[in-house]
Motif scaffolding. Structure first.
Motif, PDB file in Angstrom:
ATOM      1  N   SER A  15     -22.606 -17.339   6.335  1.00  0.00           N
ATOM      2  CA  SER A  15     -22.529 -18.727   6.787  1.00  0.00           C
ATOM      3  C   SER A  15     -23.639 -19.038   7.775  1.00  0.00           C
ATOM      4  O   SER A  15     -23.986 -18.221   8.625  1.00  0.00           O
ATOM      5  CB  SER A  15     -21.185 -19.001   7.455  1.00  0.00           C
ATOM      6  N   THR A  16     -24.178 -20.244   7.639  1.00  0.00           N
ATOM      7  CA  THR A  16     -25.197 -20.754   8.556  1.00  0.00           C
ATOM      8  C   THR A  16     -24.708 -22.093   9.075  1.00  0.00           C
ATOM      9  O   THR A  16     -24.235 -22.922   8.303  1.00  0.00           O
ATOM     10  CB  THR A  16     -26.541 -20.936   7.815  1.00  0.00           C
ATOM     11  N   PHE A  17     -24.816 -22.280  10.373  1.00  0.00           N
ATOM     12  CA  PHE A  17     -24.305 -23.493  11.012  1.00  0.00           C
ATOM     13  C   PHE A  17     -25.346 -24.018  11.993  1.00  0.00           C
ATOM     14  O   PHE A  17     -25.977 -23.244  12.699  1.00  0.00           O
ATOM     15  CB  PHE A  17     -23.006 -23.169  11.758  1.00  0.00           C
ATOM     16  N   LYS A  18     -25.522 -25.322  12.012  1.00  0.00           N
ATOM     17  CA  LYS A  18     -26.487 -25.946  12.928  1.00  0.00           C
ATOM     18  C   LYS A  18     -25.944 -27.291  13.372  1.00  0.00           C
ATOM     19  O   LYS A  18     -25.366 -28.035  12.580  1.00  0.00           O
ATOM     20  CB  LYS A  18     -27.832 -26.128  12.209  1.00  0.00           C
ATOM     21  N   VAL A  19     -26.132 -27.609  14.655  1.00  0.00           N
ATOM     22  CA  VAL A  19     -25.757 -28.916  15.184  1.00  0.00           C
ATOM     23  C   VAL A  19     -27.029 -29.639  15.596  1.00  0.00           C
ATOM     24  O   VAL A  19     -27.839 -29.105  16.354  1.00  0.00           O
ATOM     25  CB  VAL A  19     -24.803 -28.785  16.394  1.00  0.00           C
ATOM     26  N   PHE A  20     -27.199 -30.835  15.067  1.00  0.00           N
ATOM     27  CA  PHE A  20     -28.323 -31.696  15.429  1.00  0.00           C
ATOM     28  C   PHE A  20     -27.773 -32.774  16.361  1.00  0.00           C
ATOM     29  O   PHE A  20     -26.865 -33.511  15.981  1.00  0.00           O
ATOM     30  CB  PHE A  20     -28.927 -32.349  14.182  1.00  0.00           C
TER      31      PHE A  20
END
Length: 125
Positions: free
Chosen positions: A89-94
């Motif tokens: 899993s890859t997660f990013k918050v912009f």
């Protein structure tokens, strides 16, 4: 990516949401979404774009300030030969993205493969 479903959370009103929007429909829905709360006690509104598959990806778009959006993006890919519970899993918050930047992220979500979208999340600042 294909098979993208759209949903939203808004406790105050019903908004006309396309179930499986095209890129044009998703952008139009984002632009026409009513983000303002009528009541100060109401919860934050959220648009959700998601691919419900073995290898999945999703975007959750919300705003706390006018014309500034927060986008949480997630992509997961099943590891080959290890079954459905072993995913990478890859997660990013912009944070504090303007309308054009948000539309750019939505467009990337639609036009890239899962691998390309995952790389975008891993390499973005």
């Amino acid at each position: 990516m294909k098979g993208i479903y759209c949903g939203y959370y808004d406790e105050e009103m019903e908004q006309d949401v396309p179930l499986q929007p095209s890129l044009t429909e998703a952008i139009s829905f984002f632009k026409s979404f009513i983000w303002e709360n009528k009541s100060a006690e109401s919860s934050m509104k959220v648009i959700i774009l998601q691919i419900p598959d073995m290898d999945d990806a999703s975007l959750q778009i919300s705003t706390l300030e006018e014309n500034k959006w927060c986008i949480s993006a997630h992509a997961s890919k099943r590891r080959r030969f290890l079954g459905p519970f072993f995913k990478r899993s890859t997660f990013k918050v912009f944070i504090d993205k303007n309308e054009l930047e948000t539309i750019e992220i939505i467009t990337s979500f639609y036009q890239n493969t899962l691998e390309e979208f995952t790389a975008l999340l891993e390499n973005s600042k």
